[in-house]
Design a protein around this motif. Structure first.
Motif, short mmCIF file in Angstrom:
data_model
loop_
_atom_site.label_atom_id
_atom_site.label_comp_id
_atom_site.label_asym_id
_atom_site.label_seq_id
_atom_site.Cartn_x
_atom_site.Cartn_y
_atom_site.Cartn_z
N ALA A 63 -18.39 17.69 36.76
CA ALA A 63 -17.72 16.67 37.76
C ALA A 63 -16.46 16.89 38.49
O ALA A 63 -15.94 16.48 38.86
CB ALA A 63 -18.12 15.10 37.01
N ALA A 64 -16.15 17.73 37.44
CA ALA A 64 -14.58 18.21 37.64
C ALA A 64 -14.49 19.93 37.81
O ALA A 64 -15.11 20.21 36.67
CB ALA A 64 -13.47 17.80 37.01
N LEU A 65 -13.78 20.98 38.19
CA LEU A 65 -13.49 22.08 37.88
C LEU A 65 -11.95 21.97 37.62
O LEU A 65 -11.24 20.66 38.32
CB LEU A 65 -13.92 22.95 39.44
CG LEU A 65 -15.07 22.90 38.96
CD1 LEU A 65 -15.35 23.76 40.53
CD2 LEU A 65 -15.91 23.87 38.37
N VAL A 66 -11.32 22.11 36.60
CA VAL A 66 -9.73 22.78 36.64
C VAL A 66 -9.21 24.20 36.59
O VAL A 66 -9.91 24.80 35.83
CB VAL A 66 -9.10 22.26 35.23
CG1 VAL A 66 -7.83 22.68 35.29
CG2 VAL A 66 -9.60 20.44 34.82
N PHE A 67 -9.07 24.69 37.48
CA PHE A 67 -8.20 25.82 37.47
C PHE A 67 -7.01 26.22 37.33
O PHE A 67 -6.15 25.64 37.71
CB PHE A 67 -8.27 26.67 39.41
CG PHE A 67 -9.88 26.82 39.56
CD1 PHE A 67 -10.52 27.81 39.99
CD2 PHE A 67 -10.12 25.47 39.99
CE1 PHE A 67 -12.33 28.18 39.81
CE2 PHE A 67 -12.36 25.98 40.35
CZ PHE A 67 -12.80 27.01 40.35
N GLU A 68 -6.66 27.14 36.42
CA GLU A 68 -4.83 27.63 36.02
C GLU A 68 -4.70 27.91 36.61
O GLU A 68 -3.41 28.34 36.77
CB GLU A 68 -5.32 28.38 34.56
CG GLU A 68 -5.30 30.26 34.45
CD GLU A 68 -4.98 30.87 34.06
OE1 GLU A 68 -3.57 30.86 33.06
OE2 GLU A 68 -5.85 31.75 33.52
N MET A 69 -5.61 28.75 38.00
CA MET A 69 -4.57 28.99 38.97
C MET A 69 -3.77 28.44 39.81
O MET A 69 -3.40 28.82 40.88
CB MET A 69 -5.92 29.97 39.62
CG MET A 69 -6.24 31.52 38.78
SD MET A 69 -7.96 30.27 38.22
CE MET A 69 -7.64 31.95 37.30
N LEU A 70 -4.34 27.34 40.16
CA LEU A 70 -3.78 25.78 40.81
C LEU A 70 -2.51 25.12 40.04
O LEU A 70 -2.86 24.39 38.83
CB LEU A 70 -4.79 25.33 41.68
CG LEU A 70 -5.71 26.23 42.54
CD1 LEU A 70 -6.84 25.24 42.39
CD2 LEU A 70 -5.39 26.43 43.52
N THR A 71 -1.18 24.86 40.77
CA THR A 71 -0.39 23.66 40.45
C THR A 71 -1.27 22.32 40.42
O THR A 71 -1.95 22.96 41.81
CB THR A 71 1.20 23.89 40.64
OG1 THR A 71 0.71 23.89 42.48
CG2 THR A 71 1.49 24.99 40.87
N PRO A 72 -0.99 21.63 40.47
CA PRO A 72 -2.33 20.36 41.01
C PRO A 72 -2.03 19.88 42.08
O PRO A 72 -2.29 19.57 42.70
CB PRO A 72 -1.04 18.79 40.17
CG PRO A 72 -0.51 19.83 38.84
CD PRO A 72 -0.07 21.29 39.14
N ASP A 73 0.11 20.37 43.33
CA ASP A 73 -0.14 20.14 44.51
C ASP A 73 -0.70 20.56 45.08
O ASP A 73 -1.82 20.43 46.23
CB ASP A 73 0.82 20.19 44.65
CG ASP A 73 2.52 19.58 44.27
OD1 ASP A 73 1.97 18.32 43.98
OD2 ASP A 73 3.50 20.06 44.28
#
Length: 188
Positions: A63-73
């Motif tokens: 349902a979701a992917l979280v990437f450490e390479m990206l800030t929330p912005d």
């Protein structure tokens, strides 16, 4: 180029579970067991790791992917339709990010075209504060809940400093390593 381990987190329905990289490779990336959260790590510049992540994401259908390479912005810049890797890399300002070629990461995103994309990176000011003051203060009121106000045992601190040194090709000055450990504790 950054090296070391990264985490890609996937939110999926079912039960909590964890598999090591070896178990994922051996168990078959196309038929992973259900889990609430799956954390997939990689050596950032290893294309095989990214290919394994792509297969796992495809099999899981998160349902979701979280990437450490990206800030929330930056994650908020990901358009709902993500079928153009060049446009997506440009929207994320990937070329200036310091991370390896977006061509290794895009297939992971493409494997879950409907998944929400979140950024797990922290603002640089927050990371710098952790490096100079420890992880507890920038984490805030719940720091004790996660043990961030308690120093690591000396053997654990030494092991994590060695890990940080190795992850950064032994290019960091020794005096920087305790701060790098604090920053990683905050991120984790």
């Amino acid at each position: 180029m950054k090296s070391g381990w990264a985490a890609l987190c996937l939110a999926v329905p079912a039960f909590a579970g964890a598999l090591s990289a070896e178990e994922i490779s051996v168990s078959g990336l196309d038929h992973l067991p259900p889990a609430d959260v799956v954390i997939l790590g990689e050596v950032h510049d290893n294309p095989a790791h990214h290919a394994h992540q792509t297969r796992a994401v495809s099999a899981i259908g998160p349902a979701a992917l979280v990437f450490e390479m990206l800030t929330p912005d930056k994650a908020a810049r990901v358009p709902p339709l993500r079928n153009d890797p060049v446009a997506l890399a440009k929207a994320l300002d990937w070329e200036k990010s310091g991370w390896p070629d977006f061509a290794m990461y895009y297939p992971i995103i493409g494997a879950a075209p409907d998944a929400a994309i979140y950024g797990g990176d922290l603002p640089i000011q927050t990371v710098r504060q952790a490096m100079s003051e420890g992880a507890a203060k920038p984490f805030g009121a719940d720091a004790s809940r996660f043990g961030l106000n308690t120093p690591l045992a000396p053997v654990d601190q030494t092991a994590r400093e060695a890990e940080q040194a190795a992850a950064h090709c032994s290019a960091l000055p020794d005096e920087m390593l305790p701060g790098m450990v604090a920053a990683q504790r905050l991120r984790d």
